[in-house]
Design a protein around this motif. Structure first.
Motif, PDB file in Angstrom:
ATOM      1  N   LEU A   1       0.821  -1.209   0.000  1.00 37.54           N
ATOM      2  CA  LEU A   1       0.000   0.000   0.000  1.00 37.54           C
ATOM      3  C   LEU A   1       0.858   1.264   0.000  1.00 37.54           C
ATOM      4  CD1 LEU A   1      -3.048  -0.751   2.338  1.00 37.54           C
ATOM      5  CD2 LEU A   1      -2.907  -0.795  -0.147  1.00 37.54           C
ATOM      6  N   ALA A   2       2.006   1.213   0.693  1.00 30.30           N
ATOM      7  CA  ALA A   2       2.894   2.381   0.708  1.00 30.30           C
ATOM      8  C   ALA A   2       3.450   2.667  -0.679  1.00 30.30           C
ATOM      9  CB  ALA A   2       4.040   2.158   1.691  1.00 30.30           C
ATOM     10  N   SER A   3       3.670   1.614  -1.471  1.00 34.35           N
ATOM     11  CA  SER A   3       4.189   1.821  -2.821  1.00 34.35           C
ATOM     12  C   SER A   3       3.085   2.231  -3.796  1.00 34.35           C
ATOM     13  CB  SER A   3       4.871   0.546  -3.329  1.00 34.35           C
ATOM     14  OG  SER A   3       3.928  -0.479  -3.571  1.00 34.35           O
ATOM     15  N   ALA A   4       1.829   1.873  -3.473  1.00 32.58           N
ATOM     16  CA  ALA A   4       0.706   2.210  -4.363  1.00 32.58           C
ATOM     17  C   ALA A   4       0.077   3.546  -4.014  1.00 32.58           C
ATOM     18  CB  ALA A   4      -0.361   1.111  -4.288  1.00 32.58           C
ATOM     19  N   VAL A   5       0.080   3.900  -2.721  1.00 28.33           N
ATOM     20  CA  VAL A   5      -0.544   5.151  -2.251  1.00 28.33           C
ATOM     21  C   VAL A   5       0.470   5.898  -1.390  1.00 28.33           C
ATOM     22  CG1 VAL A   5      -2.598   6.136  -1.141  1.00 28.33           C
ATOM     23  CG2 VAL A   5      -2.710   3.851  -2.146  1.00 28.33           C
ATOM     24  N   PRO A   6       1.521   6.466  -2.004  1.00 31.37           N
ATOM     25  CA  PRO A   6       2.613   7.059  -1.218  1.00 31.37           C
ATOM     26  C   PRO A   6       2.314   8.478  -0.752  1.00 31.37           C
ATOM     27  CG  PRO A   6       3.125   7.201  -3.545  1.00 31.37           C
ATOM     28  CD  PRO A   6       1.786   6.517  -3.456  1.00 31.37           C
TER      29      PRO A   6
ATOM     30  N   GLY B   1       6.510   1.135  14.797  1.00 29.39           N
ATOM     31  CA  GLY B   1       7.493   1.706  13.877  1.00 29.39           C
ATOM     32  C   GLY B   1       7.205   1.403  12.425  1.00 29.39           C
ATOM     33  N   LEU B   2       6.585   0.251  12.152  1.00 31.69           N
ATOM     34  CA  LEU B   2       6.257  -0.099  10.775  1.00 31.69           C
ATOM     35  C   LEU B   2       5.240   0.885  10.210  1.00 31.69           C
ATOM     36  CD1 LEU B   2       5.968  -3.953  11.269  1.00 31.69           C
ATOM     37  CD2 LEU B   2       7.948  -2.635  10.502  1.00 31.69           C
ATOM     38  N   ASP B   3       4.312   1.297  11.060  1.00 33.49           N
ATOM     39  CA  ASP B   3       3.315   2.277  10.636  1.00 33.49           C
ATOM     40  C   ASP B   3       3.950   3.657  10.491  1.00 33.49           C
ATOM     41  OD1 ASP B   3       0.034   2.537  10.683  1.00 33.49           O
ATOM     42  OD2 ASP B   3       1.031   4.375  11.307  1.00 33.49           O
ATOM     43  N   ALA B   4       4.912   3.959  11.365  1.00 29.70           N
ATOM     44  CA  ALA B   4       5.558   5.275  11.339  1.00 29.70           C
ATOM     45  C   ALA B   4       6.234   5.545  10.001  1.00 29.70           C
ATOM     46  CB  ALA B   4       6.572   5.388  12.475  1.00 29.70           C
ATOM     47  N   VAL B   5       6.793   4.499   9.373  1.00 33.66           N
ATOM     48  CA  VAL B   5       7.412   4.675   8.048  1.00 33.66           C
ATOM     49  C   VAL B   5       6.402   5.224   7.063  1.00 33.66           C
ATOM     50  CG1 VAL B   5       8.424   3.449   6.083  1.00 33.66           C
ATOM     51  CG2 VAL B   5       9.158   2.887   8.405  1.00 33.66           C
ATOM     52  N   SER B   6       5.178   4.699   7.119  1.00 35.90           N
ATOM     53  CA  SER B   6       4.178   5.084   6.117  1.00 35.90           C
ATOM     54  C   SER B   6       3.541   6.435   6.392  1.00 35.90           C
ATOM     55  CB  SER B   6       3.089   4.006   6.025  1.00 35.90           C
ATOM     56  OG  SER B   6       2.416   3.874   7.257  1.00 35.90           O
ATOM     57  N   THR B   7       3.821   7.045   7.563  1.00 36.92           N
ATOM     58  CA  THR B   7       3.304   8.399   7.793  1.00 36.92           C
ATOM     59  C   THR B   7       4.122   9.437   7.037  1.00 36.92           C
ATOM     60  OG1 THR B   7       4.707   8.795   9.745  1.00 36.92           O
ATOM     61  CG2 THR B   7       2.530   7.788  10.112  1.00 36.92           C
ATOM     62  N   ALA B   8       5.289   9.038   6.532  1.00 41.50           N
ATOM     63  CA  ALA B   8       6.207   9.989   5.894  1.00 41.50           C
ATOM     64  C   ALA B   8       6.076  10.002   4.378  1.00 41.50           C
ATOM     65  CB  ALA B   8       7.648   9.646   6.284  1.00 41.50           C
ATOM     66  N   GLY B   9       4.965   9.484   3.844  1.00 45.22           N
ATOM     67  CA  GLY B   9       4.837   9.276   2.398  1.00 45.22           C
ATOM     68  C   GLY B   9       5.111  10.479   1.530  1.00 45.22           C
TER      69      GLY B   9
ATOM     70  N   ASN C   1      11.502   9.488  -3.996  1.00 48.67           N
ATOM     71  CA  ASN C   1      11.184   8.250  -4.730  1.00 48.67           C
ATOM     72  C   ASN C   1      10.385   7.283  -3.863  1.00 48.67           C
ATOM     73  OD1 ASN C   1      11.114   6.299  -6.713  1.00 48.67           O
ATOM     74  ND2 ASN C   1      13.237   5.634  -6.434  1.00 48.67           N
ATOM     75  N   PRO C   2       9.180   7.695  -3.387  1.00 49.69           N
ATOM     76  CA  PRO C   2       8.474   6.912  -2.369  1.00 49.69           C
ATOM     77  C   PRO C   2       8.032   5.530  -2.807  1.00 49.69           C
ATOM     78  CG  PRO C   2       7.073   8.657  -3.252  1.00 49.69           C
ATOM     79  CD  PRO C   2       8.453   8.911  -3.769  1.00 49.69           C
ATOM     80  N   ARG C   3       7.706   5.327  -4.090  1.00 55.47           N
ATOM     81  CA  ARG C   3       7.197   4.016  -4.517  1.00 55.47           C
ATOM     82  C   ARG C   3       8.253   2.925  -4.340  1.00 55.47           C
ATOM     83  NH1 ARG C   3       2.231   4.661  -6.626  1.00 55.47           N
ATOM     84  NH2 ARG C   3       1.743   6.644  -7.622  1.00 55.47           N
ATOM     85  N   ARG C   4       9.518   3.285  -4.422  1.00 53.98           N
ATOM     86  CA  ARG C   4      10.597   2.321  -4.186  1.00 53.98           C
ATOM     87  C   ARG C   4      11.085   2.377  -2.748  1.00 53.98           C
ATOM     88  NH1 ARG C   4      15.972   2.811  -3.656  1.00 53.98           N
ATOM     89  NH2 ARG C   4      17.281   1.000  -4.139  1.00 53.98           N
ATOM     90  N   THR C   5      11.249   3.587  -2.242  1.00 47.45           N
ATOM     91  CA  THR C   5      11.877   3.777  -0.935  1.00 47.45           C
ATOM     92  C   THR C   5      11.031   3.241   0.210  1.00 47.45           C
ATOM     93  OG1 THR C   5      13.016   5.744  -1.744  1.00 47.45           O
ATOM     94  CG2 THR C   5      12.825   5.512   0.643  1.00 47.45           C
ATOM     95  N   MET C   6       9.716   3.482   0.173  1.00 44.57           N
ATOM     96  CA  MET C   6       8.879   3.125   1.324  1.00 44.57           C
ATOM     97  C   MET C   6       8.793   1.618   1.579  1.00 44.57           C
ATOM     98  SD  MET C   6       5.993   6.081   1.318  1.00 44.57           S
ATOM     99  CE  MET C   6       5.316   5.541   2.879  1.00 44.57           C
ATOM    100  N   PRO C   7       8.506   0.787   0.564  1.00 46.40           N
ATOM    101  CA  PRO C   7       8.468  -0.655   0.859  1.00 46.40           C
ATOM    102  C   PRO C   7       9.809  -1.204   1.313  1.00 46.40           C
ATOM    103  CG  PRO C   7       8.212  -0.257  -1.511  1.00 46.40           C
ATOM    104  CD  PRO C   7       8.062   1.060  -0.820  1.00 46.40           C
ATOM    105  N   LEU C   8      10.915  -0.719   0.714  1.00 42.57           N
ATOM    106  CA  LEU C   8      12.244  -1.171   1.135  1.00 42.57           C
ATOM    107  C   LEU C   8      12.513  -0.803   2.588  1.00 42.57           C
ATOM    108  CD1 LEU C   8      14.644  -0.476  -1.884  1.00 42.57           C
ATOM    109  CD2 LEU C   8      14.159  -2.683  -0.811  1.00 42.57           C
ATOM    110  N   ALA C   9      12.164   0.412   2.967  1.00 44.60           N
ATOM    111  CA  ALA C   9      12.405   0.872   4.334  1.00 44.60           C
ATOM    112  C   ALA C   9      11.611   0.047   5.339  1.00 44.60           C
ATOM    113  CB  ALA C   9      12.054   2.353   4.469  1.00 44.60           C
ATOM    114  N   ILE C  10      10.366  -0.282   5.012  1.00 48.10           N
ATOM    115  CA  ILE C  10       9.523  -1.081   5.900  1.00 48.10           C
ATOM    116  C   ILE C  10      10.133  -2.459   6.122  1.00 48.10           C
ATOM    117  CG2 ILE C  10       7.299  -2.278   6.048  1.00 48.10           C
ATOM    118  CD1 ILE C  10       6.068   0.214   4.681  1.00 48.10           C
ATOM    119  N   LEU C  11      10.589  -3.106   5.048  1.00 49.70           N
ATOM    120  CA  LEU C  11      11.139  -4.453   5.155  1.00 49.70           C
ATOM    121  C   LEU C  11      12.482  -4.464   5.885  1.00 49.70           C
ATOM    122  CD1 LEU C  11      10.168  -5.755   1.604  1.00 49.70           C
ATOM    123  CD2 LEU C  11       9.024  -6.217   3.772  1.00 49.70           C
ATOM    124  N   ILE C  12      13.308  -3.433   5.652  1.00 39.68           N
ATOM    125  CA  ILE C  12      14.589  -3.323   6.369  1.00 39.68           C
ATOM    126  C   ILE C  12      14.336  -3.145   7.865  1.00 39.68           C
ATOM    127  CG2 ILE C  12      16.615  -1.848   6.743  1.00 39.68           C
ATOM    128  CD1 ILE C  12      16.539  -1.281   3.686  1.00 39.68           C
TER     129      ILE C  12
END
Length: 462
Positions: free
Chosen positions: A72-77, A224-232, A237-248
């Motif tokens: 969802l972070a990559s689809a709705v950044p 913290g996983l949710d906190a990443v997605s508050t910064a959309g 480059n959110p479509r790439r950066t956000m999912p990578l950051a969540i998984l890391i």
């Protein structure tokens, strides 16, 4: 569509200044510290040494949800986290229910972490200078004090830093997270020398119920996983950066949590955790018979728990910004300071609310209230993945959930399983809070909502 929110272009109202490393550190910073530095004193009495499995269960459920967040972070950044995702997939009423969860989740967790910070500050002052903040000024009224003053001071410091700007806050946070990880590695290396297999003898004294109950207490640390997605809208480059950051963030957090919990319960009998303040410091002092390891842990905790409070307050201000921009809160909440390009009004309001909670309420109640807000928000995200796959199959996605639809379904079931294990009073207070927010929506939000105006729906902005 991206241009209407700046989702990819940098054309939004908020400054797009955060990169992959800083974003991943926001996730790690919001997570490690809440669960490990002090929640063991609440979770071990509930589960015994089997609390290790409580961490594993919470981590697995969080992991299932993390991949849903990544899609969802990559689809709705955009800013707003699962509120924005619910707005895009389930409609405005459900989005306001999720907003209630998130406001509870972030506000209460910020307060819980600030209370834990106060405990470690007292430990550090005692070890270094032989002094301590009087109990009446470092405990809530329920704990025999008047107010938790150090917790309030911490909230004020975080608010001042956030007012300066998002990039400055992210840089400070990244530094603090590296210090935090170093301190926890120290705990593992030194603490393992106190390993005593006998401490695992009565492994699960309260059975499965105790393990799931402890998982519920612990789960608030995965905010913290949710906190990443508050910064959309502040990520490059959110479509790439956000999912990578969540998984890391997920991988880092889960490994550290399980290792520290395992070493802690091996080094100290389960009966000694209850009521223990600054637990990790106390464990190392007991294992080594010296003060210096505990002092280092306390110093690391004082520094690193600051970063948790910083990120959770940051997250709540961005959620309020998203709700205000959609018209369901007064325009005051969607105002961005023209110089810092941050929502200064929100930061001040959130800081006041969090300071009151931290100053007046005990940590165990705060932890459970955060958990239920987090779990419901996570459930909605997993439902949102399924809905968006059906309603917008052609929407660009930088990441897709593997094993769909099994993974989001398991995530939903896992969250519900942990919710059921929470105390009745926690669930009741949560339902009352959601009802209050929905009353606000029907009294104010529905009449001022910008739903239907050109460029205001999240689907259009993404």
């Amino acid at each position: 569509m991206a241009a209407e929110t700046g989702a990819d272009s940098g054309g939004g109202e908020l400054a797009r200044s955060i990169g992959l490393f800083q974003l991943a550190m926001i996730g790690v910073g919001a997570t490690i510290g809440t669960g490990i530095f002090f929640v063991l004193t609440e979770a071990v009495p509930a589960a015994g040494p089997a609390v290790v499995w409580s961490f594993v269960i919470a981590g697995v459920v969080a992991g299932l949800t993390a991949v849903c967040y990544a899609e969802l972070a990559s689809a709705v950044p955009v800013s707003g986290s699962s509120y924005s995702y619910a707005y895009a997939t389930l409609g405005e009423v459900v989005a306001m229910g999720v907003a209630a969860c998130l406001l509870l989740e972030y506000g209460v967790s910020s307060a819980a972490v600030a209370v834990g910070w106060s405990e470690y500050l007292n430990q550090l002052l005692g070890n270094l200078f032989g002094v301590a903040i009087p109990d009446v000024l470092s405990n809530s009224p329920e704990e025999g004090g008047i107010i938790n003053l150090p917790a309030i001071v911490l909230v004020a410091l975080c608010a001042l830093l956030l007012i300066r700007g998002a990039s400055e806050s992210a840089a400070v946070n990244a530094t603090m997270v590296l210090i935090k990880l170093a301190v926890l590695v120290l705990f593992i290396v030194v603490g393992i020398s106190g390993w005593n297999t006998d401490n695992f003898a009565d492994f699960a004294p309260f059975g499965v119920t105790g393990i799931t109950g402890a998982a519920g207490i612990i789960f608030f640390s995965y905010i913290g996983l949710d906190a990443v997605s508050t910064a959309g809208e502040e990520v490059r480059n959110p479509r790439r950066t956000m999912p990578l950051a969540i998984l890391i963030a997920l991988a880092t957090v889960t490994v550290v949590y399980v290792l520290v919990a395992l070493v802690a319960v091996a080094a100290q009998p389960a009966a000694e955790f209850e009521g223990q303040e600054a637990g990790l410091s106390a464990i190392l002092e007991s294992v080594t018979g010296q003060a210096w390891p505990g002092t280092l842990i306390a110093a690391g905790a004082v520094i690193s728990i600051f970063s948790v409070t910083l990120v959770t307050i940051y997250g709540q201000t961005r959620i309020l910004f998203a709700i205000g921009r959609d018209g369901m809160l007064p325009r005051f909440f969607s105002t961005v300071n023209p110089r810092t390009r941050t929502p200064v009004n929100n930061t001040i309001v959130v800081a006041i609310a969090v300071a009151l909670l931290a100053g007046l309420l005990p940590i165990n109640f705060l932890a459970e209230m955060t958990s239920i807000g987090t779990l419901v928000a996570f459930t909605v995200v997993s439902v949102g993945v399924i809905i968006l796959r059906r309603t917008a199959p052609d929407l660009p996605r930088g990441f897709k959930v593997p094993g769909y639809p099994v993974v989001p379904i398991l995530s939903i079931l896992g969250c519900i399983w942990i919710i059921v294990g929470l105390r009745t009073i926690t669930i009741l207070v949560f339902l009352i809070w959601v009802a209050v927010v929905l009353v606000w929506y029907y009294a104010y939000g529905i009449r001022h909502s910008r739903l239907g105006e050109p460029g205001t729906q999240v689907e259009d902005r993404a």
